[in-house]
Design a protein around this motif. Sequence first.
Motif, PDB file in Angstrom:
ATOM      1  N   GLU A  14     -11.748  17.416 -35.769  1.00  0.00           N
ATOM      2  CA  GLU A  14     -11.513  16.704 -34.506  1.00  0.00           C
ATOM      3  C   GLU A  14     -12.856  16.304 -33.921  1.00  0.00           C
ATOM      4  O   GLU A  14     -13.820  17.075 -33.967  1.00  0.00           O
ATOM      5  N   VAL A  15     -12.907  15.089 -33.385  1.00  0.00           N
ATOM      6  CA  VAL A  15     -14.096  14.638 -32.688  1.00  0.00           C
ATOM      7  C   VAL A  15     -13.715  14.361 -31.237  1.00  0.00           C
ATOM      8  O   VAL A  15     -12.624  13.854 -30.954  1.00  0.00           O
ATOM      9  N   SER A  16     -14.607  14.739 -30.337  1.00  0.00           N
ATOM     10  CA  SER A  16     -14.454  14.430 -28.919  1.00  0.00           C
ATOM     11  C   SER A  16     -15.701  13.659 -28.503  1.00  0.00           C
ATOM     12  O   SER A  16     -16.819  14.090 -28.781  1.00  0.00           O
ATOM     13  N   VAL A  17     -15.486  12.513 -27.872  1.00  0.00           N
ATOM     14  CA  VAL A  17     -16.602  11.665 -27.446  1.00  0.00           C
ATOM     15  C   VAL A  17     -16.532  11.504 -25.926  1.00  0.00           C
ATOM     16  O   VAL A  17     -15.497  11.119 -25.387  1.00  0.00           O
ATOM     17  N   THR A  18     -17.654  11.814 -25.267  1.00  0.00           N
ATOM     18  CA  THR A  18     -17.724  11.696 -23.814  1.00  0.00           C
ATOM     19  C   THR A  18     -18.715  10.586 -23.462  1.00  0.00           C
ATOM     20  O   THR A  18     -19.863  10.625 -23.899  1.00  0.00           O
ATOM     21  N   PRO A  19     -18.263   9.586 -22.676  1.00  0.00           N
ATOM     22  CA  PRO A  19     -19.165   8.498 -22.275  1.00  0.00           C
ATOM     23  C   PRO A  19     -19.847   8.821 -20.948  1.00  0.00           C
ATOM     24  O   PRO A  19     -19.311   9.545 -20.107  1.00  0.00           O
ATOM     25  N   ALA A  20     -21.033   8.279 -20.770  1.00  0.00           N
ATOM     26  CA  ALA A  20     -21.746   8.402 -19.491  1.00  0.00           C
ATOM     27  C   ALA A  20     -22.509   7.104 -19.271  1.00  0.00           C
ATOM     28  O   ALA A  20     -22.936   6.448 -20.215  1.00  0.00           O
ATOM     29  N   ASP A  21     -22.664   6.717 -17.983  1.00  0.00           N
ATOM     30  CA  ASP A  21     -23.364   5.460 -17.679  1.00  0.00           C
ATOM     31  C   ASP A  21     -24.635   5.669 -16.865  1.00  0.00           C
ATOM     32  O   ASP A  21     -25.179   4.739 -16.294  1.00  0.00           O
ATOM     33  N   GLY A  22     -25.116   6.897 -16.820  1.00  0.00           N
ATOM     34  CA  GLY A  22     -26.325   7.185 -16.047  1.00  0.00           C
ATOM     35  C   GLY A  22     -26.001   7.685 -14.655  1.00  0.00           C
ATOM     36  O   GLY A  22     -26.801   8.392 -14.050  1.00  0.00           O
ATOM     37  N   ASP A  23     -24.835   7.333 -14.116  1.00  0.00           N
ATOM     38  CA  ASP A  23     -24.416   7.813 -12.802  1.00  0.00           C
ATOM     39  C   ASP A  23     -23.351   8.896 -12.914  1.00  0.00           C
ATOM     40  O   ASP A  23     -23.348   9.853 -12.158  1.00  0.00           O
ATOM     41  N   GLU A  61     -20.087  10.698 -15.784  1.00  0.00           N
ATOM     42  CA  GLU A  61     -19.397  10.754 -17.067  1.00  0.00           C
ATOM     43  C   GLU A  61     -17.980  10.224 -16.923  1.00  0.00           C
ATOM     44  O   GLU A  61     -17.350  10.399 -15.878  1.00  0.00           O
ATOM     45  N   GLY A  62     -17.509   9.607 -17.989  1.00  0.00           N
ATOM     46  CA  GLY A  62     -16.112   9.217 -18.054  1.00  0.00           C
ATOM     47  C   GLY A  62     -15.312  10.310 -18.736  1.00  0.00           C
ATOM     48  O   GLY A  62     -15.849  11.311 -19.204  1.00  0.00           O
ATOM     49  N   ALA A  63     -14.009  10.111 -18.814  1.00  0.00           N
ATOM     50  CA  ALA A  63     -13.135  11.083 -19.468  1.00  0.00           C
ATOM     51  C   ALA A  63     -13.388  11.062 -20.975  1.00  0.00           C
ATOM     52  O   ALA A  63     -13.546   9.995 -21.570  1.00  0.00           O
ATOM     53  N   PRO A  64     -13.428  12.228 -21.618  1.00  0.00           N
ATOM     54  CA  PRO A  64     -13.622  12.249 -23.062  1.00  0.00           C
ATOM     55  C   PRO A  64     -12.374  11.732 -23.793  1.00  0.00           C
ATOM     56  O   PRO A  64     -11.267  11.816 -23.275  1.00  0.00           O
TER      57      PRO A  64
END
Length: 179
Positions: free
Chosen positions: A93-102, A104-107
């Motif tokens: 399983e892979v979990s990817v968490t996004p962030a934009d510098g301000d 994090e988004g939902a993984p």
Amino acid sequence: ETWEVELTPTDGRLDGEPARASVQVANTPPVVTVTISPEAPTTVDALVAEVDAEDADGDEVQLTWSWSRSGEVMAQDTEQVPSTETRVGDVWEVSVTPADGDEEGAPASASVVIRNSTPSVVAVELSPLEPREGDVIQATATTEDLDETEVMVIYGWKVNEALVQEGFGDTLDSALFAK
């Protein structure tokens, strides 16, 4: 950005005191979706997480990767797991968490089960090389299975293209062939 509105009341002849309101537009967290390729991997396939990341504000999206094998968190922290790390029956399983510098988004996550790879015959030799009536022909097979599981061979013996014997027997008795 800060957005402001100013309202001026009027009755058509006189204007009243203006009123103001403002709002600061907040950051929208980035969003990701993830799949694992190939969809039906075997032990010879590397696992690759394919990610689609979006940020409504147009900010650059950074990704954090977390892989687990059958529930155990692994050391991989990139989009790929080499095939040497996989075994038949593993659930990756892979979990990817996004962030934009301000913020994090939902993984997002995806998983696959490692399947058995197809065994192969590397070589087959027949002996004797010049059989005669009364001889028994012996087949010696060299096989390979990348999963390192035992390979069984099913022999299909043909005489003049007609199947005369099939099964696990690696010999053909001379009663089944003639000069």
